[in-house]
Design a protein around this motif. Structure first.
Motif, PDB file in Angstrom:
ATOM      1  N   PRO A  55     -39.998  -1.616 -67.956  1.00  0.00           N
ATOM      2  CA  PRO A  55     -40.460  -0.645 -66.950  1.00  0.00           C
ATOM      3  C   PRO A  55     -40.862   0.694 -67.556  1.00  0.00           C
ATOM      4  O   PRO A  55     -41.686   1.407 -66.973  1.00  0.00           O
ATOM      5  CB  PRO A  55     -39.261  -0.504 -66.024  1.00  0.00           C
ATOM      6  N   ASP A  56     -40.302   1.033 -68.710  1.00  0.00           N
ATOM      7  CA  ASP A  56     -40.605   2.335 -69.306  1.00  0.00           C
ATOM      8  C   ASP A  56     -42.063   2.463 -69.749  1.00  0.00           C
ATOM      9  O   ASP A  56     -42.529   3.574 -70.037  1.00  0.00           O
ATOM     10  CB  ASP A  56     -39.686   2.588 -70.499  1.00  0.00           C
ATOM     11  N   THR A  57     -42.785   1.348 -69.827  1.00  0.00           N
ATOM     12  CA  THR A  57     -44.196   1.412 -70.210  1.00  0.00           C
ATOM     13  C   THR A  57     -45.095   1.732 -69.019  1.00  0.00           C
ATOM     14  O   THR A  57     -46.292   1.956 -69.205  1.00  0.00           O
ATOM     15  CB  THR A  57     -44.645   0.069 -70.820  1.00  0.00           C
ATOM     16  N   LEU A  58     -44.548   1.745 -67.810  1.00  0.00           N
ATOM     17  CA  LEU A  58     -45.356   1.930 -66.608  1.00  0.00           C
ATOM     18  C   LEU A  58     -45.333   3.379 -66.146  1.00  0.00           C
ATOM     19  O   LEU A  58     -44.336   4.087 -66.293  1.00  0.00           O
ATOM     20  CB  LEU A  58     -44.856   1.024 -65.485  1.00  0.00           C
ATOM     21  N   THR A  59     -46.437   3.800 -65.567  1.00  0.00           N
ATOM     22  CA  THR A  59     -46.523   5.143 -64.996  1.00  0.00           C
ATOM     23  C   THR A  59     -45.844   5.152 -63.634  1.00  0.00           C
ATOM     24  O   THR A  59     -45.546   4.097 -63.039  1.00  0.00           O
ATOM     25  CB  THR A  59     -47.981   5.575 -64.821  1.00  0.00           C
ATOM     26  N   VAL A  60     -45.625   6.340 -63.106  1.00  0.00           N
ATOM     27  CA  VAL A  60     -45.003   6.443 -61.788  1.00  0.00           C
ATOM     28  C   VAL A  60     -45.889   5.788 -60.729  1.00  0.00           C
ATOM     29  O   VAL A  60     -45.389   5.141 -59.798  1.00  0.00           O
ATOM     30  CB  VAL A  60     -44.704   7.921 -61.433  1.00  0.00           C
ATOM     31  N   GLU A  61     -47.202   5.928 -60.878  1.00  0.00           N
ATOM     32  CA  GLU A  61     -48.107   5.323 -59.891  1.00  0.00           C
ATOM     33  C   GLU A  61     -48.027   3.799 -59.961  1.00  0.00           C
ATOM     34  O   GLU A  61     -48.051   3.123 -58.925  1.00  0.00           O
ATOM     35  CB  GLU A  61     -49.548   5.779 -60.132  1.00  0.00           C
ATOM     36  N   GLU A  62     -47.926   3.261 -61.173  1.00  0.00           N
ATOM     37  CA  GLU A  62     -47.824   1.808 -61.327  1.00  0.00           C
ATOM     38  C   GLU A  62     -46.515   1.289 -60.738  1.00  0.00           C
ATOM     39  O   GLU A  62     -46.490   0.238 -60.085  1.00  0.00           O
ATOM     40  CB  GLU A  62     -47.939   1.432 -62.805  1.00  0.00           C
ATOM     41  N   LEU A  63     -45.419   2.014 -60.939  1.00  0.00           N
ATOM     42  CA  LEU A  63     -44.132   1.572 -60.395  1.00  0.00           C
ATOM     43  C   LEU A  63     -44.122   1.638 -58.870  1.00  0.00           C
ATOM     44  O   LEU A  63     -43.657   0.702 -58.193  1.00  0.00           O
ATOM     45  CB  LEU A  63     -42.999   2.419 -60.977  1.00  0.00           C
ATOM     46  N   LEU A  64     -44.610   2.741 -58.311  1.00  0.00           N
ATOM     47  CA  LEU A  64     -44.633   2.858 -56.851  1.00  0.00           C
ATOM     48  C   LEU A  64     -45.510   1.771 -56.234  1.00  0.00           C
ATOM     49  O   LEU A  64     -45.179   1.205 -55.183  1.00  0.00           O
ATOM     50  CB  LEU A  64     -45.135   4.248 -56.441  1.00  0.00           C
ATOM     51  N   TYR A  65     -46.618   1.484 -56.898  1.00  0.00           N
ATOM     52  CA  TYR A  65     -47.508   0.430 -56.413  1.00  0.00           C
ATOM     53  C   TYR A  65     -46.841  -0.939 -56.512  1.00  0.00           C
ATOM     54  O   TYR A  65     -46.915  -1.751 -55.578  1.00  0.00           O
ATOM     55  CB  TYR A  65     -48.808   0.449 -57.216  1.00  0.00           C
ATOM     56  N   THR A  66     -46.171  -1.185 -57.621  1.00  0.00           N
ATOM     57  CA  THR A  66     -45.539  -2.492 -57.841  1.00  0.00           C
ATOM     58  C   THR A  66     -44.476  -2.772 -56.797  1.00  0.00           C
ATOM     59  O   THR A  66     -44.327  -3.919 -56.334  1.00  0.00           O
ATOM     60  CB  THR A  66     -44.924  -2.549 -59.250  1.00  0.00           C
ATOM     61  N   ALA A  67     -43.744  -1.755 -56.401  1.00  0.00           N
ATOM     62  CA  ALA A  67     -42.706  -1.953 -55.384  1.00  0.00           C
ATOM     63  C   ALA A  67     -43.296  -2.480 -54.083  1.00  0.00           C
ATOM     64  O   ALA A  67     -42.651  -3.240 -53.353  1.00  0.00           O
ATOM     65  CB  ALA A  67     -41.957  -0.644 -55.138  1.00  0.00           C
ATOM     66  N   GLU A  68     -44.527  -2.094 -53.798  1.00  0.00           N
ATOM     67  CA  GLU A  68     -45.172  -2.554 -52.569  1.00  0.00           C
ATOM     68  C   GLU A  68     -45.672  -3.994 -52.673  1.00  0.00           C
ATOM     69  O   GLU A  68     -46.047  -4.586 -51.662  1.00  0.00           O
ATOM     70  CB  GLU A  68     -46.343  -1.622 -52.216  1.00  0.00           C
ATOM     71  N   LEU A  69     -45.656  -4.536 -53.878  1.00  0.00           N
ATOM     72  CA  LEU A  69     -46.130  -5.910 -54.058  1.00  0.00           C
ATOM     73  C   LEU A  69     -45.066  -6.940 -53.697  1.00  0.00           C
ATOM     74  O   LEU A  69     -45.380  -8.122 -53.544  1.00  0.00           O
ATOM     75  CB  LEU A  69     -46.561  -6.133 -55.517  1.00  0.00           C
ATOM     76  N   VAL A  70     -43.815  -6.494 -53.573  1.00  0.00           N
ATOM     77  CA  VAL A  70     -42.722  -7.436 -53.312  1.00  0.00           C
ATOM     78  C   VAL A  70     -42.190  -7.222 -51.904  1.00  0.00           C
ATOM     79  O   VAL A  70     -42.263  -6.126 -51.342  1.00  0.00           O
ATOM     80  CB  VAL A  70     -41.581  -7.279 -54.344  1.00  0.00           C
ATOM     81  N   ASP A  71     -41.643  -8.282 -51.321  1.00  0.00           N
ATOM     82  CA  ASP A  71     -41.122  -8.229 -49.958  1.00  0.00           C
ATOM     83  C   ASP A  71     -39.617  -8.011 -49.911  1.00  0.00           C
ATOM     84  O   ASP A  71     -39.103  -7.414 -48.966  1.00  0.00           O
ATOM     85  CB  ASP A  71     -41.470  -9.529 -49.204  1.00  0.00           C
ATOM     86  N   ASP A  72     -38.916  -8.503 -50.883  1.00  0.00           N
ATOM     87  CA  ASP A  72     -37.463  -8.415 -50.879  1.00  0.00           C
ATOM     88  C   ASP A  72     -37.011  -6.954 -51.018  1.00  0.00           C
ATOM     89  O   ASP A  72     -37.388  -6.259 -51.966  1.00  0.00           O
ATOM     90  CB  ASP A  72     -36.884  -9.246 -52.030  1.00  0.00           C
ATOM     91  N   LEU A  73     -36.191  -6.493 -50.093  1.00  0.00           N
ATOM     92  CA  LEU A  73     -35.768  -5.099 -50.104  1.00  0.00           C
ATOM     93  C   LEU A  73     -34.962  -4.746 -51.347  1.00  0.00           C
ATOM     94  O   LEU A  73     -35.080  -3.645 -51.887  1.00  0.00           O
ATOM     95  CB  LEU A  73     -34.963  -4.774 -48.850  1.00  0.00           C
ATOM     96  N   ASN A  74     -34.145  -5.658 -51.810  1.00  0.00           N
ATOM     97  CA  ASN A  74     -33.345  -5.386 -53.004  1.00  0.00           C
ATOM     98  C   ASN A  74     -34.228  -5.213 -54.238  1.00  0.00           C
ATOM     99  O   ASN A  74     -33.961  -4.372 -55.098  1.00  0.00           O
ATOM    100  CB  ASN A  74     -32.324  -6.496 -53.237  1.00  0.00           C
ATOM    101  N   GLU A  75     -35.274  -6.018 -54.323  1.00  0.00           N
ATOM    102  CA  GLU A  75     -36.190  -5.898 -55.453  1.00  0.00           C
ATOM    103  C   GLU A  75     -37.007  -4.604 -55.342  1.00  0.00           C
ATOM    104  O   GLU A  75     -37.249  -3.921 -56.343  1.00  0.00           O
ATOM    105  CB  GLU A  75     -37.119  -7.111 -55.514  1.00  0.00           C
ATOM    106  N   LYS A  76     -37.418  -4.262 -54.142  1.00  0.00           N
ATOM    107  CA  LYS A  76     -38.098  -2.984 -53.943  1.00  0.00           C
ATOM    108  C   LYS A  76     -37.199  -1.842 -54.400  1.00  0.00           C
ATOM    109  O   LYS A  76     -37.642  -0.914 -55.084  1.00  0.00           O
ATOM    110  CB  LYS A  76     -38.448  -2.795 -52.465  1.00  0.00           C
ATOM    111  N   LEU A  77     -35.932  -1.920 -53.988  1.00  0.00           N
ATOM    112  CA  LEU A  77     -34.990  -0.862 -54.334  1.00  0.00           C
ATOM    113  C   LEU A  77     -34.832  -0.749 -55.852  1.00  0.00           C
ATOM    114  O   LEU A  77     -34.782   0.359 -56.404  1.00  0.00           O
ATOM    115  CB  LEU A  77     -33.646  -1.134 -53.667  1.00  0.00           C
ATOM    116  N   ARG A  78     -34.769  -1.884 -56.521  1.00  0.00           N
ATOM    117  CA  ARG A  78     -34.622  -1.865 -57.984  1.00  0.00           C
ATOM    118  C   ARG A  78     -35.799  -1.132 -58.633  1.00  0.00           C
ATOM    119  O   ARG A  78     -35.613  -0.280 -59.525  1.00  0.00           O
ATOM    120  CB  ARG A  78     -34.542  -3.292 -58.520  1.00  0.00           C
ATOM    121  N   ILE A  79     -37.010  -1.444 -58.177  1.00  0.00           N
ATOM    122  CA  ILE A  79     -38.199  -0.822 -58.777  1.00  0.00           C
ATOM    123  C   ILE A  79     -38.247   0.668 -58.470  1.00  0.00           C
ATOM    124  O   ILE A  79     -38.548   1.496 -59.335  1.00  0.00           O
ATOM    125  CB  ILE A  79     -39.471  -1.534 -58.287  1.00  0.00           C
TER     126      ILE A  79
END
Length: 568
Positions: free
Chosen positions: A352-376
């Motif tokens: 995850p450290d290779t990703l920008t804040v925009e990439e991480l925020l965007y990636t969280a929206e790609l998943v449906d599971d709330l726990n996985e969203k929370l992790r990202i």
């Protein structure tokens, strides 16, 4: 809901002894109570009634104080405001009642207390003549219980996640410069060995096999130094653009790259702007003088003449400044293609450290599971904690998971960084859930006019309406289809609309939703609706058995066997 009233004559509600001691001063009073049972709105219980003094009902020298009192079933007495009346010849400040009698309107309210859900309203009558007080008279109940249906509200304040600014394809430039000798436009071989040219050639070669780099075009901007005739320098700049173009196309040919992107040539002639920039970089003793000439002389030929007349200075310019201006800038414009969705999701787990804040925020929206969203989102907060969006979005997921306290801590952190509309609304929501309605409303008012904030203000309006008019709440809640919208409709008298809205709500099968349907049934005299929905509500939440047993909404069903069997 239909308004209810009850008329009770005083004489039927007092003992024989009371009548004997007071009947010479005050005769029968008729009471008409509007809204029986009483109703709680905005945390207040309002009593509205009329009291009628019959003809010659009050001795002309007597006075009387009337005090309605709510008597809870546990014995607690909650008095409403007292009113004083007096006969035509009585001393005092009470309202005068003539021998013809009079109907007076009475209205008073008290803050709701939990015991007021069950009980009755009585009236204490305290007559006197002069200084002689007579025994007080107390009526039987003139109203029963208090409807507290607004307390069925299920706080579901809406919060917002912050959006990302992720762009998968971004446009960039890389620049290389070809310098020329004075008055020449041929590209020297030594120039092609410079680091910037080698870097450009390496980039072009790399882009042919790198699917994440796509060269779109070139723009060749060429200049001449400001010396000599202007027309000749214009032509020289054009020739330099042509030679740079030839170099570029030849490189593509030698590299066996078949498709050459668009090449635009932009000859600019004499570069006076560049001249000024280069002079400003120096520390020459005549620097200010040169710059003053540039500012004061608009005629280009005169400007060059004046500068040439500074013999010693011009020697310095020929050596240090002018050579930098004889050039062609090759501007390569290319698209940088970011990671695919699948790659982003994988990187968020493995690196995850290779990703920008925009990439991480965007990636969280790609998943449906709330726990996985929370992790990202937590990863984004770990690395980019100074960006309010990261803490806000962690709080958003915690709120969705019913961790209101955890969400509050994150919203407070985001609020410290940036008090914008999203965070202000979200902080108001969790504070509202915690019971501080005043502070929540203050934040909502500051938050702006988003659909979410408007809905939240609608919830506050349901809680604060003391008039029993819920139009404002419904207007603020807009097109939302929720249980609370249904509740506001029912409280506003729209039983049919409320019933339809319950069925549209996401929680239509919740115990409280069925309980509200039972209330609608009671208000529309539909016994079957009352019994069937109470049965379902109690089966889902046994606490509704005790609530229904004392709920004034169901007073008319208290003696119905089917109702009694449900609540006993």
């Amino acid at each position: 809901m239909n308004k209810r009233f009850r008329t009770i004559a005083m004489a039927s509600a007092v003992t024989g002894g009371m009548i004997m001691s007071s009947c010479t001063l005050v005769k029968d009073l008729d009471y008409k109570v509007l809204e029986d049972p009483l109703e709680m709105h905005g945390d207040e219980v309002k009593l509205k009634m009329q009291a009628t003094f019959v003809e010659k009902g009050l001795n002309k020298k007597a006075s009387v104080k009337l005090t309605p009192i709510f008597v809870c079933t546990d014995g607690t007495e909650i008095p409403f405001d007292s009113r004083e009346f007096q006969g035509e010849k009585a001393a005092g400040n009470g309202e005068v009642i003539t021998k013809a009698g009079k109907t007076v309107t009475y209205e008073s309210s008290r803050p709701y207390q939990p015991c007021m859900e069950e009980g009755k309203v009585i009236v204490r009558i305290e007559p006197k003549k002069g200084d002689k007080e007579k025994d007080p008279i107390t009526t039987e109940g003139i109203a029963n219980g208090t409807i507290i249906t607004p307390y069925l509200i299920q706080l579901d304040d809406q919060v917002m996640a912050a959006d990302d600014n992720f762009v998968r394809v971004t446009t960039h430039d890389t620049v290389a410069v070809i310098n020329y000798d004075k008055g020449r436009f041929n590209v020297k071989s030594s120039e092609l060995k410079q680091d910037d040219i080698k870097g450009l050639e390496g980039f072009i070669t790399m882009a042919q096999t790198n699917e994440r780099r796509d060269v779109k075009s070139y723009n060749i901007v060429s200049y001449a130094s400001p010396e000599g005739e202007i027309d000749l320098n214009d032509n020289l700049a054009g020739d330099r653009a042509t030679s740079a173009n030839e170099y570029l196309t030849n490189f593509y040919s030698k590299s066996k790259i078949e498709t050459v992107p668009t090449i635009n040539k932009s000859p600019k002639g004499e570069d006076w702007a560049g001249f000024k920039t280069e002079v400003e970089k120096t520390d020459h003793e005549d620097k200010d003088l040169i710059l003053r000439v540039l500012e004061m002389t608009s005629d280009l030929n005169k400007r060059e003449e004046d500068i040439r007349n500074m013999a010693k200075t011009y020697t310095f310019l020929e050596k240090e400044v002018l050579p930098q201006l004889r050039r062609s800038q090759i501007v390569c414009t290319y698209d940088k293609v970011g990671w695919s969705d699948d790659e982003l999701k994988q990187l968020s787990k493995t690196n995850p450290d290779t990703l920008t804040v925009e990439e991480l925020l965007y990636t969280a929206e790609l998943v449906d599971d709330l726990n996985e969203k929370l992790r990202i989102y937590k990863e984004s907060e770990r690395m980019y904690g100074d960006d309010w969006r990261t803490s806000n979005n962690v709080g958003y997921i915690l709120y969705m998971q019913n961790d209101v306290d955890g969400a509050k801590a994150k919203f407070e952190k985001a609020y410290e960084i940036d008090q914008n509309e999203i965070v202000t609304n979200n902080l108001g929501a969790v504070i509202h859930m915690g019971g501080d309605r005043d502070r929540a409303k203050e934040l909502f008012m500051q938050a702006g006019s988003s659909v979410e904030t408007s809905y939240n203000l609608g919830l506050v309006s349901i809680q604060e309406s003391t008039s029993g008019n819920y139009d404002e709440a419904l207007e603020k809640m807009g097109d939302n289809e929720t249980f609370n919208v249904a509740l506001a409709m029912v409280l506003n008298g729209d039983n049919e609309g409320g019933l339809g809205m319950i069925d549209k709500a996401a929680d239509a099968d919740a115990a409280y939703a069925h309980y509200l349907k039972a209330v609608i049934g009671a208000r529309t005299d539909n016994q079957e609706m009352v019994i069937s929905n109470l049965t379902t509500a109690i089966s889902k939440d046994a606490a509704y058995k005790a609530k229904a047993a004392k709920d004034a909404e169901f007073l008319k069903f208290k003696e119905v066997d089917a109702f009694k069997s449900l609540v006993q």
